[in-house]
Each structure stands twice: as structure tokens, then as C-alpha cells.
Design an enzyme around this catalytic site. Structure first.
Site, PDB file in Angstrom:
ATOM      1  N   THR A  73     -65.588 -70.678 -59.087  1.00 12.86           N
ATOM      2  CA  THR A  73     -66.352 -71.519 -60.149  1.00 12.86           C
ATOM      3  C   THR A  73     -65.206 -72.353 -61.021  1.00 12.86           C
ATOM      4  O   THR A  73     -65.373 -73.506 -61.096  1.00 12.86           O
ATOM      5  CB  THR A  73     -67.207 -70.794 -60.757  1.00 12.86           C
ATOM      6  OG1 THR A  73     -68.362 -70.251 -60.121  1.00 12.86           O
ATOM      7  CG2 THR A  73     -68.095 -72.032 -61.808  1.00 12.86           C
ATOM      8  N   ASN A 151     -72.229 -71.020 -47.980  1.00  9.88           N
ATOM      9  CA  ASN A 151     -72.341 -69.448 -48.184  1.00  9.88           C
ATOM     10  C   ASN A 151     -73.884 -69.261 -47.758  1.00  9.88           C
ATOM     11  O   ASN A 151     -74.169 -68.099 -47.616  1.00  9.88           O
ATOM     12  CB  ASN A 151     -72.332 -69.545 -49.840  1.00  9.88           C
ATOM     13  CG  ASN A 151     -73.080 -70.861 -50.618  1.00  9.88           C
ATOM     14  OD1 ASN A 151     -72.765 -71.877 -50.294  1.00  9.88           O
ATOM     15  ND2 ASN A 151     -73.915 -70.298 -51.370  1.00  9.88           N
ATOM     16  N   GLN A 181     -65.986 -69.163 -48.927  1.00 14.00           N
ATOM     17  CA  GLN A 181     -66.545 -68.461 -47.822  1.00 14.00           C
ATOM     18  C   GLN A 181     -65.614 -68.272 -46.437  1.00 14.00           C
ATOM     19  O   GLN A 181     -66.025 -67.387 -45.741  1.00 14.00           O
ATOM     20  CB  GLN A 181     -67.926 -68.927 -47.404  1.00 14.00           C
ATOM     21  CG  GLN A 181     -69.022 -68.506 -48.585  1.00 14.00           C
ATOM     22  CD  GLN A 181     -69.409 -67.205 -48.912  1.00 14.00           C
ATOM     23  OE1 GLN A 181     -69.149 -66.484 -48.195  1.00 14.00           O
ATOM     24  NE2 GLN A 181     -70.008 -67.026 -50.011  1.00 14.00           N
ATOM     25  N   SER A 203     -62.145 -67.104 -53.977  1.00 17.04           N
ATOM     26  CA  SER A 203     -62.376 -66.258 -54.828  1.00 17.04           C
ATOM     27  C   SER A 203     -62.112 -64.905 -54.148  1.00 17.04           C
ATOM     28  O   SER A 203     -62.295 -64.824 -53.075  1.00 17.04           O
ATOM     29  CB  SER A 203     -63.733 -66.253 -55.140  1.00 17.04           C
ATOM     30  OG  SER A 203     -64.334 -65.737 -56.295  1.00 17.04           O
ATOM     31  N   HIS A 205     -63.491 -61.856 -54.656  1.00 12.94           N
ATOM     32  CA  HIS A 205     -64.738 -60.963 -54.376  1.00 12.94           C
ATOM     33  C   HIS A 205     -65.579 -61.109 -53.243  1.00 12.94           C
ATOM     34  O   HIS A 205     -66.269 -60.481 -52.977  1.00 12.94           O
ATOM     35  CB  HIS A 205     -65.521 -60.921 -55.788  1.00 12.94           C
ATOM     36  CG  HIS A 205     -66.313 -61.975 -56.067  1.00 12.94           C
ATOM     37  ND1 HIS A 205     -67.743 -61.700 -55.960  1.00 12.94           N
ATOM     38  CD2 HIS A 205     -66.088 -63.295 -56.471  1.00 12.94           C
ATOM     39  CE1 HIS A 205     -68.468 -63.190 -56.358  1.00 12.94           C
ATOM     40  NE2 HIS A 205     -67.362 -63.761 -56.615  1.00 12.94           N
ATOM     41  N   CYS A 329     -85.514 -68.219 -57.976  1.00 18.78           N
ATOM     42  CA  CYS A 329     -86.582 -68.468 -58.815  1.00 18.78           C
ATOM     43  C   CYS A 329     -86.291 -69.117 -60.213  1.00 18.78           C
ATOM     44  O   CYS A 329     -85.713 -68.464 -61.137  1.00 18.78           O
ATOM     45  CB  CYS A 329     -87.155 -66.966 -59.331  1.00 18.78           C
ATOM     46  SG  CYS A 329     -88.873 -66.993 -60.259  1.00 18.78           S
TER      47      CYS A 329
HETATM   48  N1  PLP Z   1     -68.353 -71.675 -53.725  1.00 22.02           N
HETATM   49  C1  PLP Z   1     -68.948 -70.776 -52.533  1.00 22.02           C
HETATM   50  C2  PLP Z   1     -69.036 -71.570 -51.429  1.00 22.02           C
HETATM   51  C3  PLP Z   1     -69.597 -69.543 -52.983  1.00 22.02           C
HETATM   52  O1  PLP Z   1     -70.136 -68.825 -51.865  1.00 22.02           O
HETATM   53  C4  PLP Z   1     -69.345 -69.231 -54.354  1.00 22.02           C
HETATM   54  C5  PLP Z   1     -70.166 -67.812 -54.588  1.00 22.02           C
HETATM   55  O2  PLP Z   1     -71.046 -67.770 -53.920  1.00 22.02           O
HETATM   56  C6  PLP Z   1     -68.592 -69.872 -55.233  1.00 22.02           C
HETATM   57  C7  PLP Z   1     -68.092 -70.909 -54.791  1.00 22.02           C
HETATM   58  C8  PLP Z   1     -68.563 -69.140 -56.528  1.00 22.02           C
HETATM   59  O3  PLP Z   1     -67.554 -68.062 -56.736  1.00 22.02           O
HETATM   60  P1  PLP Z   1     -67.513 -67.209 -57.930  1.00 22.02           P
HETATM   61  O4  PLP Z   1     -68.488 -66.249 -58.004  1.00 22.02           O
HETATM   62  O5  PLP Z   1     -66.167 -66.441 -57.544  1.00 22.02           O
HETATM   63  O6  PLP Z   1     -67.166 -68.090 -59.045  1.00 22.02           O
END
Ligand code: PLP
Length: 413
Positions: A73, A151, A181, A203, A205, A329
Site C-alpha cells: 500500500t 488478487n 500478487q 509486499s 507478506h 461487509c
Molecule cells: N496490491 C495487491 C494486488 C494486493 O493483493 C494487496 C494486498 O492484498 C496490496 C496491494 C496491499 O498490500 P499490503 O497489505 O502489503 O499493503
């Protein structure tokens, strides 16, 4: 009850090898890498080494082109706001209708602030309309931001082709891709097929590193103003003491993903395909969202007509199975995801969408359990559905008519 974790597009288990790589910087070598004393040398060297590793594994980028952030993000926000701040003369942005909120909401916000944003549509399989994309590029386009893999559905966009088209149209347009992703799942070659990409976010994680670490590739010469002002860390491009441990972790995670890539892809694809084939064979009125498009090997997003994703998730959870639904939701109403809406998934299925996302730790036996449990969950929820005729074990005649509708039918006045 054992957990069957099939929500790896949301986050992943931290790999044991990554835990090993980060632990020294949490328990012993906790020193600030900017400090001048000898003890800080270890953490400072670890950051340098991690930057080199990440750069190399993304296709021989330069280490100086890798900026460590806290998450995707932040990388996305830095890419967009940094580009806007550095190039105030242009105010047109091209993105897609199916971006993650970390780009989608940023783009909506920019629209409210007077920027012109084109959200390129997708077809019913989630494929981008390339013709619309080409037509959207204008002489005043500042930035293109197109995700690499979705995602929710796993659908892959041809970032190589889109970035090439962009640069052929106008080399000064900045091209960003959210590869959160895909990094670790698909090969990324910033000197080869992705050579026209200026900015790339991801990212830790999502690839078996911890939450709280991300990265942004900034191609040398790309004008992008710092987003977090403060200290001189990250070569003056992001203030804030470096997260040394997790920086070491994201590099180790990328190394592991690269080492076992071919083996992982073969196993994960086989498991995902078996899950898909068995569920499609056993459950009527079930569709695979994005099933005909190029897709990530680990993702299966299915739409079960006439039931609610939340009900499915709740019952899956009773069996220890973790998955996601396509609804969020919000403010008391269950809004279907903007991604499935953009794909025109029929109204009767958009609420019943469930995403399974696998990883290299997914076991055969776990997939067996889902194949056994899932059809019964769907059948039991359909028995409770007003759209289902339990006597005939089929949709009601009214429900059948809804199968193609993409909007909620109006109730009679
Ligand atoms: N962009 C995509 C395509 C994602 O799937 C995600 C998280 O699901 C993000 C951005 C945001 O990632 P982060 O949680 O590291 O901010």
C-alpha cells in the site's frame, strides 16, 4: 482442529528460513544501521546485501533502484503521489477497473481532487480491454498504473505488452505496475520483458516474509518525489529507520521463491487444477471466475449461484478451512467486490463467490478435505435459499431467469 490455510493471496505463513534470516536482527544485532559505531556494521551490511539480492532477483535491476517500504500500500501510494508531485504539469491517469484498493481508492481520491482518471474495463473473464487501453492514452497522460496479477481472481495482465505500448505512444508517460500478487509467483525481468516498467510495487507478506515490509522499484531516472519526508534513509527517498530484520526477510523470501519456483509451480498448479475440476464436476451452477483467462497458478475463484459467500466461509471455517469471499461487509450491506462487478458476474453468483489461494505449503490431503466438504456446504446452503426448489433439487423457475442478469432484480412495487 487443524487449520487448512487456503487464503494465501491475503497473507502467507512466514517461511522457517525467513524466520532464521530475520532473528539475528531482532535479538542481537538490533543496532540502528545509520549509527557510526562498529556494532551497527552488521545491520547496515544486511540492508546493503538485501537490496542487492532483491535487485538481482527481479532481473538484474540496480540495487539503487530498490526502495524498501512498509507494505505494498505504501509502495503504491509512493508511486502515484510521488509521480504526481514530481510532474505537476500533467493531470491524466490511466488505470483499470479491477485494481486493489491500494490503487483503486487512490485513483478515486485523485478524481475527486480534479485529476482525470480512466478506469479501463475488463471482459467477463477479467481480461483487460487492450483497445480501450490504447485509446485512453493521451498527450497529457502522466501515469499508467496496471496491476500484474489480480488478487481476487488471479487473472494476469500483459504488463510487458502494455508498458511497451505506453512507451511507444509517449516515452515520458510513467508506467507503474502493482506486482504484489505476482512477485515470487511469476518471473519478473526488469531488464527483459519488463524493461519498459518504471515503477513496480510489492509486499513481503504475500511471499512468506512477515507483514510490515514492502518494496518499490524505481527505474533510474524516473521522476518520483519522496512520499515520507524525514531522515536521509533509503538515499533520501524515504525517511524512517530501516526495518533491518524484515528487509533481510523479504530478500530471503524472494531467494526461496526463486530457488523453488519451478517445483512450486508444478505442485501448486496440479493441486489447484484438481480442486477446480472436482468442484466443477460435483457442484451444479458453479462458475470459475476468470477461468478462461491467463491466471496465477495458485488462485481459484468460484461463483456459486444462489447462495452467499459469507455463509460458505462461515461453514468452511467450522471445518478449519480458511478462504475469502468476493464481498465486503460495508456499512451494513454486503457489497459485491468491484472486481467481480467489473467482470459482470451474474447477480445470482456475485454474492456467492469464494476464493481459494494456495501456497507451496498446501498439502494434497488439505485439498482432499475441501473437495469432500465443499459440495455438501453448497448443497446445505442452497436448501435454505429462496432461489432453490429443494423438492426438485434445482433452482426455482424465477431463479433460472436470473442466471444471466448482472443487476439485482427490482422487487415488484
Ligand atoms: N496490491 C495487491 C494486488 C494486493 O493483493 C494487496 C494486498 O492484498 C496490496 C496491494 C496491499 O498490500 P499490503 O497489505 O502489503 O499493503
Amino acid at each position: 482442529m487443524a487449520v487448512i490455510y487456503l487464503d494465501n493471496n491475503a497473507t502467507t505463513q512466514v517461511a522457517p528460513e525467513v524466520v532464521e534470516a530475520i532473528t539475528p536482527f531482532l535479538v542481537g544485532e538490533y543496532f540502528n544501521p545509520s549509527s557510526m559505531y562498529e556494532a551497527a556494521r552488521g545491520p547496515a551490511d544486511a540492508v546493503v546485501a538485501a537490496r542487492k539480492t532483491v535487485a538481482r532477483l527481479l532481473g538484474q535491476a540496480r540495487p539503487s533502484e530498490i526502495l524498501f517500504t512498509s507494505c505494498a500500500t505504501e509502495s503504491n501510494n509512493t508511486a502515484v503521489f510521488g509521480t504526481i508531485a514530481a510532474n505537476p504539469e500533467r493531470r491524466h491517469i490511466v488505470t483499470t477497473a479491477v485494481e486493489h484498493p491500494a490503487i483503486f481508492e487512490v485513483s478515486k481520491d485523485l478524481e475527486r481532487r480534479g485529476f482525470e482518471v480512466d478506469f479501463i474495463p475488463v471482459d467477463t473473464q477479467g481480461r483487460l480491454d487492450i483497445g480501450e487501453f490504447v485509446r485512453a492514452l493521451r498527450p497529457d497522460t502522466l501515469l499508467v498504473s496496471v496491476m500484474h496479477a489480480n488478487n481476487e481472481t488471479g487473472v494476469i495482465f500483459p504488463v510487458d505488452e502494455l508498458s511497451r505500448i505506453t512507451k511507444e505512444t509517449d516515452p515520458s508517460i510513467v508506467f507503474h505496475t502493482d506486482a504484489t500478487q505476482s512477485v515470487g509467483k511469476l518471473p519478473i525481468d526488469l531488464r527483459g520483458s519488463f524493461k519498459h516498467v518504471d515503477l513496480l510495487s510489492f509486499s513481503g507478506h504475500k511471499l512468506h516474509a512477515p507483514k510490515g515490509i514492502g518494496a518499490l522499484y524505481i527505474h533510474r531516472g524516473t521522476r518520483c518525489r519522496p512520499f515520507l519526508l524525514g531522515g536521509h534513509q533509503e538515499d533520501g527517498r524515504r525517511g524512517g529507520t530501516e526495518n533491518v530484520a524484515f528487509i533481510a526477510g523479504i530478500a530471503r523470501a524472494l531467494e526461496l521463491a526463486t530457488e523453488s519456483h519451478d517445483e512450486d509451480v508444478a505442485r501448486i498448479t496440479a493441486l489447484r487444477n484438481r480442486l477446480q475440476e472436482e468442484l466443477v464436476a460435483r457442484i451444479p451452477y458453479l462458475e470459475v471466475n476468470g477461468g478462461d483467462a491467463p491466471r496465477l497458478d495458485n488462485t481459484l475463484n468460484i461463483a456459486c449461484h444462489f447462495i452467499e459467500g459469507e455463509g460458505i466461509l462461515f461453514q468452511l471455517s467450522e471445518h478449519g478451512i480458511c478462504a475469502s469471499s468476493g464481498s465486503a461487509c460495508t456499512s451494513g450491506s454486503l457489497e459485491p467486490s468491484h472486481v467481480l462487478r467489473a467482470m459482470n458476474v451474474p447477480f445470482s453468483a456475485v454474492h456467492g463467490s469464494v476464493r481459494f489461494s494456495l501456497s507451496r505449503y498446501t498439502l494434497d490431503a488439505e485439498i482432499d478435505t475441501v473437495i469432500e466438504v465443499f459440495p455438501e456446504i453448497v448443497a446445505s446452503l442452497r436448501r435454505l435459499s429462496p432461489y432453490w426448489d429443494t423438492g426438485r433439487d434445482a433452482p426455482t423457475p424465477e431463479a433460472r431467469e436470473m442466471l444471466e442478469q448482472t443487476e439485482m432484480p427490482q422487487s415488484p412495487a
